[in-house]
Motif scaffolding. Sequence first.
Motif, PDB file in Angstrom:
ATOM      1  N   LEU A 101       2.916  -6.614  -0.197  1.00  0.00           N
ATOM      2  CA  LEU A 101       1.460  -6.760  -0.132  1.00  0.00           C
ATOM      3  C   LEU A 101       0.775  -5.924  -1.211  1.00  0.00           C
ATOM      4  O   LEU A 101      -0.194  -6.368  -1.837  1.00  0.00           O
ATOM      5  N   ALA A 102       1.271  -4.716  -1.426  1.00  0.00           N
ATOM      6  CA  ALA A 102       0.660  -3.833  -2.420  1.00  0.00           C
ATOM      7  C   ALA A 102       0.761  -4.422  -3.816  1.00  0.00           C
ATOM      8  O   ALA A 102      -0.202  -4.371  -4.597  1.00  0.00           O
ATOM      9  N   ARG A 103       1.921  -5.000  -4.156  1.00  0.00           N
ATOM     10  CA  ARG A 103       2.095  -5.573  -5.494  1.00  0.00           C
ATOM     11  C   ARG A 103       1.357  -6.898  -5.648  1.00  0.00           C
ATOM     12  O   ARG A 103       0.781  -7.175  -6.699  1.00  0.00           O
ATOM     13  N   THR A 104       1.352  -7.708  -4.598  1.00  0.00           N
ATOM     14  CA  THR A 104       0.740  -9.035  -4.691  1.00  0.00           C
ATOM     15  C   THR A 104      -0.775  -8.956  -4.785  1.00  0.00           C
ATOM     16  O   THR A 104      -1.405  -9.674  -5.576  1.00  0.00           O
ATOM     17  N   TYR A 105      -1.394  -8.081  -4.008  1.00  0.00           N
ATOM     18  CA  TYR A 105      -2.849  -8.016  -3.938  1.00  0.00           C
ATOM     19  C   TYR A 105      -3.433  -6.781  -4.639  1.00  0.00           C
ATOM     20  O   TYR A 105      -4.557  -6.380  -4.361  1.00  0.00           O
ATOM     21  N   ASN A 106      -2.642  -6.187  -5.520  1.00  0.00           N
ATOM     22  CA  ASN A 106      -3.106  -5.047  -6.321  1.00  0.00           C
ATOM     23  C   ASN A 106      -3.632  -3.922  -5.430  1.00  0.00           C
ATOM     24  O   ASN A 106      -4.734  -3.405  -5.633  1.00  0.00           O
ATOM     25  N   LEU A 107      -2.817  -3.541  -4.440  1.00  0.00           N
ATOM     26  CA  LEU A 107      -3.199  -2.480  -3.510  1.00  0.00           C
ATOM     27  C   LEU A 107      -2.348  -1.228  -3.717  1.00  0.00           C
ATOM     28  O   LEU A 107      -2.239  -0.406  -2.809  1.00  0.00           O
TER      29      LEU A 107
END
Length: 281
Positions: free
Chosen positions: A143-149
């Motif tokens: 999630l962090a990599r996919t949504y720039n988090l």
Amino acid sequence: MTGVPAAAAGGPAKARTVNEPSGKGAASATGSGAGRASGAGRGSAAARESGAVRDSVAGRESGAAQGEHENGKSARREKLTAAAVNQASVWNIANLLTMLRLILVPGFVALLLADGGYDPAWRSLAWAAFAIAMITDLFDGHLARTYNLVTDFGKIADPIADKAIMGAALICLSWLGDLPWWVTGVILGRELGVTLIRFLVIRYGVIPASRGGKLKTLAQGIAVGMYVLALTGWLATARFWVMAVAVVLTVVTGLDYVRQAIVLRRQGIAERKAASEEAGA
């Protein structure tokens, strides 16, 4: 009698002579008028072309100005979005999953050791807590990599949470006598060693996570989960072999990290030396 015909004959001739210059003048006048008309036409066409060019240039300038205005708006929107993400970054879904995994660690230990550590019901609850922790480990990074988090907190907390839940499970299982201490030592020693290697070569670059490392993590999670459950019979035998595969992958991927660190360090030193020589030249 002779003079009359001569005069009569001479009259038309003179008239024609007089009329000839008049025809030339008309032709000249006509040519001049046509020239003026042609010049006026050319002037009008040139004026129209000049106007079209001005309109085209003005249109392009207007389009460029409008494009710059839109680009400015887009840049401002991106800045506002980035600012909003940065402001709420600590409380994004990826970090919340990481914090949940950290909170699950003491709960998992309490459930695993409840009633002496051998009650099948408590160990089933401990397995559920361990499974939730492993699932959050799979999702928070994605999630962090996919949504720039990606945040600084996540970079620090995520590996700590991973090693905390796995280390707690291994130590508790060895303390209960279900898992040999050397297995715990190999797995935890590899994890701590890889972390130390990453910090030592961080000045030269970052060692990326490999497919072997991800497979190792999956094998460790399955093996430890099977040991947490109170299994008997062929399942108890199967978990031994699953743990053996996990240990082999742990050692092999650990050696691969050492190799990558050596290569990365050599490349970094060579690049710095080349840059220093170019600067000196």
